[in-house]
Structures are given as C-alpha cells and as structure tokens.
Motif scaffolding. Structure first.
Motif, PDB file in Angstrom:
ATOM      1  N   ARG A 481       9.787  -6.677 -28.193  1.00  0.00           N
ATOM      2  CA  ARG A 481       9.850  -5.685 -27.133  1.00  0.00           C
ATOM      3  C   ARG A 481       9.331  -6.302 -25.840  1.00  0.00           C
ATOM      4  N   LEU A 482      10.089  -6.113 -24.754  1.00  0.00           N
ATOM      5  CA  LEU A 482       9.681  -6.581 -23.433  1.00  0.00           C
ATOM      6  C   LEU A 482       9.095  -5.416 -22.656  1.00  0.00           C
ATOM      7  N   LYS A 483       7.844  -5.549 -22.299  1.00  0.00           N
ATOM      8  CA  LYS A 483       7.130  -4.498 -21.585  1.00  0.00           C
ATOM      9  C   LYS A 483       6.793  -4.979 -20.183  1.00  0.00           C
ATOM     10  N   CYS A 484       6.964  -4.106 -19.200  1.00  0.00           N
ATOM     11  CA  CYS A 484       6.654  -4.440 -17.810  1.00  0.00           C
ATOM     12  C   CYS A 484       5.648  -3.436 -17.272  1.00  0.00           C
ATOM     13  N   SER A 485       4.599  -3.942 -16.634  1.00  0.00           N
ATOM     14  CA  SER A 485       3.552  -3.074 -16.098  1.00  0.00           C
ATOM     15  C   SER A 485       2.983  -3.699 -14.824  1.00  0.00           C
ATOM     16  N   ALA A 486       2.188  -2.914 -14.125  1.00  0.00           N
ATOM     17  CA  ALA A 486       1.529  -3.406 -12.912  1.00  0.00           C
ATOM     18  C   ALA A 486       0.298  -4.217 -13.302  1.00  0.00           C
ATOM     19  N   SER A 487       0.132  -5.373 -12.670  1.00  0.00           N
ATOM     20  CA  SER A 487      -1.012  -6.232 -12.983  1.00  0.00           C
ATOM     21  C   SER A 487      -2.288  -5.743 -12.318  1.00  0.00           C
ATOM     22  N   SER A 488      -2.146  -4.780 -11.389  1.00  0.00           N
ATOM     23  CA  SER A 488      -3.313  -4.247 -10.684  1.00  0.00           C
ATOM     24  C   SER A 488      -3.041  -2.812 -10.277  1.00  0.00           C
ATOM     25  N   THR A 489      -4.105  -2.025 -10.164  1.00  0.00           N
ATOM     26  CA  THR A 489      -3.965  -0.648  -9.672  1.00  0.00           C
ATOM     27  C   THR A 489      -4.003  -0.596  -8.150  1.00  0.00           C
ATOM     28  N   MET A 490      -4.198  -1.730  -7.512  1.00  0.00           N
ATOM     29  CA  MET A 490      -4.296  -1.792  -6.058  1.00  0.00           C
ATOM     30  C   MET A 490      -2.938  -1.539  -5.415  1.00  0.00           C
ATOM     31  N   PRO A 491      -2.860  -0.669  -4.405  1.00  0.00           N
ATOM     32  CA  PRO A 491      -1.599  -0.480  -3.690  1.00  0.00           C
ATOM     33  C   PRO A 491      -1.100  -1.812  -3.129  1.00  0.00           C
ATOM     34  N   SER A 492       0.191  -1.922  -2.996  1.00  0.00           N
ATOM     35  CA  SER A 492       0.787  -3.194  -2.581  1.00  0.00           C
ATOM     36  C   SER A 492       1.069  -3.211  -1.078  1.00  0.00           C
ATOM     37  N   ILE A 493       0.843  -4.396  -0.477  1.00  0.00           N
ATOM     38  CA  ILE A 493       1.335  -4.600   0.902  1.00  0.00           C
ATOM     39  C   ILE A 493       2.435  -5.647   0.909  1.00  0.00           C
ATOM     40  N   GLY A 494       2.644  -6.340  -0.226  1.00  0.00           N
ATOM     41  CA  GLY A 494       3.784  -7.247  -0.350  1.00  0.00           C
ATOM     42  C   GLY A 494       3.594  -8.592   0.299  1.00  0.00           C
ATOM     43  N   VAL A 495       2.475  -9.257  -0.015  1.00  0.00           N
ATOM     44  CA  VAL A 495       2.213 -10.566   0.576  1.00  0.00           C
ATOM     45  C   VAL A 495       1.645 -11.521  -0.468  1.00  0.00           C
ATOM     46  N   GLY A 512      11.344  -6.895   2.661  1.00  0.00           N
ATOM     47  CA  GLY A 512      11.356  -5.471   2.370  1.00  0.00           C
ATOM     48  C   GLY A 512      10.003  -4.887   2.036  1.00  0.00           C
ATOM     49  N   SER A 513       8.943  -5.644   2.210  1.00  0.00           N
ATOM     50  CA  SER A 513       7.599  -5.189   1.841  1.00  0.00           C
ATOM     51  C   SER A 513       6.978  -4.342   2.954  1.00  0.00           C
ATOM     52  N   PRO A 514       5.920  -3.574   2.644  1.00  0.00           N
ATOM     53  CA  PRO A 514       5.195  -2.835   3.688  1.00  0.00           C
ATOM     54  C   PRO A 514       4.683  -3.748   4.795  1.00  0.00           C
ATOM     55  N   ALA A 515       4.222  -4.938   4.433  1.00  0.00           N
ATOM     56  CA  ALA A 515       3.714  -5.865   5.447  1.00  0.00           C
ATOM     57  C   ALA A 515       4.816  -6.306   6.394  1.00  0.00           C
ATOM     58  N   GLN A 516       5.994  -6.605   5.854  1.00  0.00           N
ATOM     59  CA  GLN A 516       7.095  -7.026   6.715  1.00  0.00           C
ATOM     60  C   GLN A 516       7.548  -5.875   7.616  1.00  0.00           C
ATOM     61  N   SER A 517       7.622  -4.674   7.068  1.00  0.00           N
ATOM     62  CA  SER A 517       8.026  -3.514   7.872  1.00  0.00           C
ATOM     63  C   SER A 517       7.054  -3.255   9.015  1.00  0.00           C
ATOM     64  N   ALA A 518       5.770  -3.580   8.775  1.00  0.00           N
ATOM     65  CA  ALA A 518       4.757  -3.367   9.812  1.00  0.00           C
ATOM     66  C   ALA A 518       4.745  -4.476  10.855  1.00  0.00           C
ATOM     67  N   GLY A 519       5.410  -5.606  10.561  1.00  0.00           N
ATOM     68  CA  GLY A 519       5.467  -6.693  11.529  1.00  0.00           C
ATOM     69  C   GLY A 519       4.585  -7.878  11.210  1.00  0.00           C
ATOM     70  N   LEU A 520       3.842  -7.841  10.124  1.00  0.00           N
ATOM     71  CA  LEU A 520       3.042  -8.991   9.734  1.00  0.00           C
ATOM     72  C   LEU A 520       3.941 -10.156   9.326  1.00  0.00           C
ATOM     73  N   SER A 521       3.436 -11.381   9.541  1.00  0.00           N
ATOM     74  CA  SER A 521       4.244 -12.571   9.272  1.00  0.00           C
ATOM     75  C   SER A 521       3.427 -13.628   8.556  1.00  0.00           C
ATOM     76  N   ALA A 522       4.133 -14.509   7.874  1.00  0.00           N
ATOM     77  CA  ALA A 522       3.463 -15.648   7.243  1.00  0.00           C
ATOM     78  C   ALA A 522       2.760 -16.466   8.313  1.00  0.00           C
ATOM     79  N   GLY A 523       1.542 -16.875   8.000  1.00  0.00           N
ATOM     80  CA  GLY A 523       0.740 -17.621   8.963  1.00  0.00           C
ATOM     81  C   GLY A 523      -0.300 -16.780   9.666  1.00  0.00           C
ATOM     82  N   ASP A 524      -0.129 -15.461   9.623  1.00  0.00           N
ATOM     83  CA  ASP A 524      -1.116 -14.589  10.262  1.00  0.00           C
ATOM     84  C   ASP A 524      -2.459 -14.697   9.525  1.00  0.00           C
ATOM     85  N   LEU A 525      -3.535 -14.722  10.306  1.00  0.00           N
ATOM     86  CA  LEU A 525      -4.888 -14.772   9.747  1.00  0.00           C
ATOM     87  C   LEU A 525      -5.473 -13.373   9.768  1.00  0.00           C
ATOM     88  N   LEU A 526      -5.670 -12.799   8.566  1.00  0.00           N
ATOM     89  CA  LEU A 526      -6.190 -11.438   8.496  1.00  0.00           C
ATOM     90  C   LEU A 526      -7.631 -11.394   9.000  1.00  0.00           C
TER      91      LEU A 526
END
Length: 618
Positions: A481-495, A512-526
């Motif tokens: 049986r192949l089971k799929c689940s979330a590895s964390s309960t933390m909401p995703s921002i997609g990065v 298509g992630s929340p981060a991309q929709s908000a305008g965040l980009s690779a290389g940004d320093l949080l």
C-alpha cells in the motif's frame, strides 16, 4: 601490415604543483599534418567539460627538433607535416587539480586521472592499438607508490608492467584507452572473486574501513548482477577505485572499473552492526556503477555506439540507462540479501518523495529530460525544481511501474528482468562489435514482444508525457500500500531555504506557491515574519501556530533593498510517502523481490578464502 601502436607516457612531473607530463608518439603521422584533440566531455557525464582548458603548455617534436603546432579550435591542434618515417611526439603539461570522478587530480599523496582529461586523440587513428607507459613521480619519497587500474599489462613488450606496478600497459584502441581510469599512490588494496572473476578494491585517503565486510558485501552484489545477466561476465577483471573524503558522494562507470567518491564515514568499520543508512547508500552507489557494466557500457543508446567526443551526443533514452540502473541498484541489494525489504521500501518511498515534490515533473517529460541533460540537468539553478524532472529518479519509478505492469499483466510470467536480459542478448552480448544501439522505441517493442501486452499508452504517459504514475494502483496487487501524508503540520509557503549562519535565504520558490504569488524570489534573505526575526531555529516556530489561509507579513532583503510581502499561507503539503506491506505472503511480490531466506549471512570460510586484503593505508 599492422600499424605501429601509438605510444603514450604519463607521469606526475611536479605533484606539489599538480602537474602531469603527457606524451603521445606516432610512428607514422598524417602526411598532410597530424591533428590531435582532447575530448570535450567524458562518457557517463553529460556536460561539456572542456578538458583542454587544463593544458598549460603543449608542443610537438621529431628527432629532438620542434615541429610547429597550430591550434585549430579550443581542443584541437595540427602539427606541420613530418617525414614519412619520422616519429612525431606531442608533449603536454596538464594542470591536474579537479577532485572529481571525471577529471585529473594530482598532489604529493596520490594521482588520479581519466583518459579523457589527459590523453590526446590522434584524429584518424582512433582504432590503432595503444601502449601506455605509466611512470612514477621523480624523487625517492614516491618509491612506495603503485598503480591501480583495469588496463591490461603490455605482456610480451619490454618494460611490461607487473600487477600494480609502473611500466607498460596496453589498450586495443583509443576508446578502450580512455575507459580505464588510473590511480597512483599508496592506496589500500583488497581483493575478492565473484563468479570466477577477480575483483579489486583500491581505497585512497585516510580511512578505517573493515575491508573484509566491504569485500564480502560487494562480492554478493557483484555475483547477483553477473548471474542476473548470465555468466560469463563481460570483463576479465574489475576494479573499484574509491577515494575516501570528509564529505563526498558520486561515481562514474567504466567498462571494467568504476571511480567512486565517498565520505570516509560511509565505509564500514570494524564492529559495525547491521547496515546503517550511510553504508547502504554507498553500497547502492557501488551497485549502480557496477550495473552500468552492462547497461550503458555495452547495451548502449544508438547515439552512443560511436561517441563524438568533440560535441554533445544527444539521446532521449537516459531515463532507461540511468533510471533503470537506479531501479536495479537497490533492488540488487535486496535480492542478494544485503538489505531487508523494510529498507528497500523506504528507498522507493524516498524516490517517490523526490519526484513528487518538484513541479518540474509537470513541465518536462523524461525523454526531454534525457535530451536536455547537456544544458539543464548538469547545470542546476534556483529554478531547476520548477523546470526539470530527474531522469534518474523518475526513470527509476518508470522502471518500477513497467516491472509491475509486466508482472501483473502476465501473471508473473514476464518482467522487466526479461526485458533487460533480452536487451543484453540483442544489443550487448551479441551486438556486432558494439555497433548496434538501442533505438527510441526498442524497449517498448521488446516489452510488448515478450509480454503480448499493448504498452503504447504506458510509454506515452510515462516517458513522453507529464502525468503522474499510478503507483498506488500498480502496487496493490503485490500486497503493498502506498500512503501519502504531510511531513509537517506547518502551513506551507512553498519554498526551499538555505542557512547562512543565523540567516535564512530562499534557494527555490516553487511554481504556483504562496511565496511566488506574494512576489518572493529565490535569493531573497528572510528578515522577519510579522515583525519577528527569522533565523534557522525560529522559522518553523513562526509558522507552525498559523493556519492555512491566514496571511503573514514577510520582510526580506533582495540584494541590498528591504522589501515587504504579504503571504497567504497554504495547507501543509502532502509530500511524504510510505510503503506498507498488506499481504505478508503475496506470491507476486515474492517472485518479484526474490528475498533470500537468510539475510546478512556472515562471511563463510570459503568467502574468506576468496577475499584478501593489503593493509597499506595513507
């Protein structure tokens, strides 16, 4: 009349400066002016490497007199014509400081090189036999150095090399010459026999490896693979050339050897119990490169039956040659008894995770991934997960899916094993001098011929499409049986993130992630989330108490500008797969996985007799 062999010599001329002196001598050269070229890439690693950039000096001579050498392009030279009976020699000084399985690396502790990175190819004379004089570095402190290679000694010639000694070796032609990497130094040496074939393990670098354990495990892997394709093995002997480092992982296949890099902690140690994950991973690497002895070194895509070493060689079939090999490497560990089924199921689940987490699987087909290896797979960037699918990982899953499809559709009568053996019989073992290559449709046609199944739609979806494989459905008849689940309960921002000290930088923003929709980009320093500083230790804590759909304020530096973003959090991503046995006595699964009844059998007295070690280390 047979042409006189091309004579090469190579020696680490100044190990401290990482220099090699390489000579190529032709008894008879092209009367119009002999051309010489150094390969632009090495088979097995599909990227233009431009090895000629490491040549720091080159000249030609005959009878001690200089001959004009004109450079034609970035890796090709032409010598002025010389007399008909005058030998022409080209001498190169090469900078060798590429610590990889692909190039050349020399210092006062060892020398390692692949032929593609050091041996010039006399154009038009690629089929002429070669004699290679391997020479010790100058100086008494190198008197303990010796040689590890699968090259054959030039028996019958003056100065023919004895086993592991400097001296004269031979190759049937240039293709064979560059397919035998060479290690020089004070490596550890161990030996074992598999199905009557002598094997050697040469380990460079400091280590505390339990050589008896390593050779015992390698022996069972090698014997399983030789018997899988059928005895006798296609090589008279085989060498594992291992470089142990602080942190490394990688390998490159050759026709009778493999070059491997590993972390020294990946090697087994005396008193080690079971099979830790890091050692399993290393055995999987060894198994992968060994399987290539058949699947790519002898069973080849049509595009590789005659390599063009000056430019890219395009094929759409790397998914079969690398992907199928990636499927069988760990399956071999299971079938030969090195690991248990629980370990193997975790490996397959991790491969599914890897493929499913990257949106690139929905943009690029496996055939396209194979073709684009030269420009995309080996040149990853921050957008690679969004644009590329791995022909290794997804290719392995396609092999799994095809194997299950064949077994279920024929009640276990036909499997991918049969397809691989048929490929070996038609394109490897009995191929006309290695000139018959596998075409784009041949794997499908063989699978259909053997099984009687119609597989056009399977290959259209799996290889030429971007739809996800129906693995859960395919595994069900096999009691898994192949089971799929979330590895964390933390909401995703997609990065994806990377840590830089106490800072967190975005390395990938998923399509298509929340981060991309908000305008965040690779290389940004949080910098901050809702006014609180982001650090590696706080990022998850700042998000875990939030809910999907909730918006958070994010501040980040892009270059030197502080920017503000509003990110609407997504649901936790279901990105963790688990494979569970639902039927312990499933007959289809038993025939598929072929688990031995006894596992991790201690080395028998007979096995100990076939395994010997040389305790020298550095």
């Amino acid at each position: 009349m047979k042409p006189a062999p091309i004579r090469y010599s190579i020696r680490p001329s100044n190990p401290e400066a990482h220099l090699l002196e390489v000579r190529c001598t032709l008894a008879e050269s092209d009367p119009a002016g002999q051309r010489f070229a150094l390969p632009a890439w090495i088979p097995g690693s599909y990227l233009i490497r431009d090895f000629a950039r490491h040549i720091i000096a080159i000249h030609a001579e005959t009878a001690g007199q200089r001959v004009r050498l004109h450079r034609i392009d970035k890796h090709t030279w032409q010598a002025s014509p010389v007399g008909k009976h005058e030998a022409l020699t080209v001498i190169c000084e090469i900078y060798a400081w590429d610590l990889s399985v692909r190039g050349a690396h020399v210092d006062q502790t060892h020398a390692f090189f692949n032929g593609c990175s050091v041996f010039l190819r006399p154009i038009g004379k690629e089929e002429v036999p070669c004699l290679i004089d391997l020479q010790r570095p100058p100086g008494s402190r190198f008197k303990e150095w010796r040689v590890a290679t699968a090259l054959a000694s030039a028996r019958g010639e003056k100065d023919a090399a004895r086993p592991h000694a400097f001296g004269l070796y031979r190759a049937a032609n240039y293709d064979e010459l560059i397919d035998h990497p060479i290690e020089m130094g004070t490596f550890t040496l161990a030996r074992f026999t598999a199905c009557g074939v002598p094997h050697e393990v040469a380990i460079s670098g400091k280590h505390d490896c339990d050589l008896t354990r390593l050779t015992s495990d390698l022996r069972r892997i090698c014997e399983w693979q030789i018997r899988f394709f059928g005895e006798p093995a296609p090589m008279p002997h085989y060498v594992f050339l291992i470089t142990a480092l602080g942190d490394a992982y990688g390998g490159l296949e050759h026709r009778a050897s493999t070059a491997l890099h590993c972390a020294r902690d990946d090697l087994p140690y005396h008193g080690m119990h079971g099979i830790p994950e890091h050692y399993r991973k290393f055995l999987g690497l060894c198994s992968h490169e060994y399987f290539h002895t058949w699947n790519i070194k002898r069973i080849k895509p049509a595009a590789f039956t005659a390599y063009n070493l000056d430019a890219e060689n395009y094929t759409t079939l790397l998914w079969a040659f690398e992907g199928f090999t990636s499927y069988y490497d760990d399956l071999a560990l299971l079938r030969c008894g090195a690991i248990k089924i629980e370990h193997w199921l975790k490996v397959i689940a991790a491969t599914i995770d890897k493929v499913q987490r990257d949106p690139g699987r929905q943009r690029q087909t496996l055939a396209e991934s194979s073709f684009d290896a030269w420009t995309k797979y080996y040149r990853p960037d921050e957008n690679t997960p969004n644009a590329v699918v791995s022909y290794y990982a997804k290719g392995a899953l396609v092999a799994l899916a095809l194997d299950l499809t064949l077994r279920a559709g024929t009640a276990g009568r036909i499997s991918l094993d049969d397809v691989m053996r048929t490929l070996w019989q038609r394109y490897g073992e009995s191929a006309q001098g290695g000139t018959v290559g596998v075409g784009d449709e041949d794997i499908r046609l063989i699978a259909e011929e053997l099984s009687g199944l119609k597989l056009e739609s399977f290959f259209a979806d799996a290889v030429h499409g971007t739809a996800d494989l129906h693995l859960a459905q395919l595994l069900k008849p096999f009691g898994i049986r192949l089971k799929c689940s979330a590895s964390s309960t933390m909401p995703s921002i997609g990065v994806r993130t990377g840590n830089e000290g106490n800072d967190v930088r975005l390395t990938t923003v998923y399509e298509g992630s929340p981060a991309q929709s908000a305008g965040l980009s690779a290389g940004d320093l949080l910098v901050a989330i809702d006014g609180l500083r982001v650090m590696p230790s706080t990022l998850e804590r700042l998000l875990v108490r939030r809910s999907s759909g909730e918006s958070v304020s994010v501040h980040a530096f892009r270059r030197d500008e502080l920017m503000a973003f509003s990110v609407q959090l997504g649901a936790p991503v279901k990105d963790q797969h688990t494979l569970l046995l639902t039927d312990k006595h499933n007959e289809l699964r038993r025939n598929w996985l072929q688990e031995p009844s006894e596992r991790m059998i201690p080395v028998s007295d007979q096995a100990k007799k076939s395994t010997s070690t040389d305790a020298r280390r550095r």
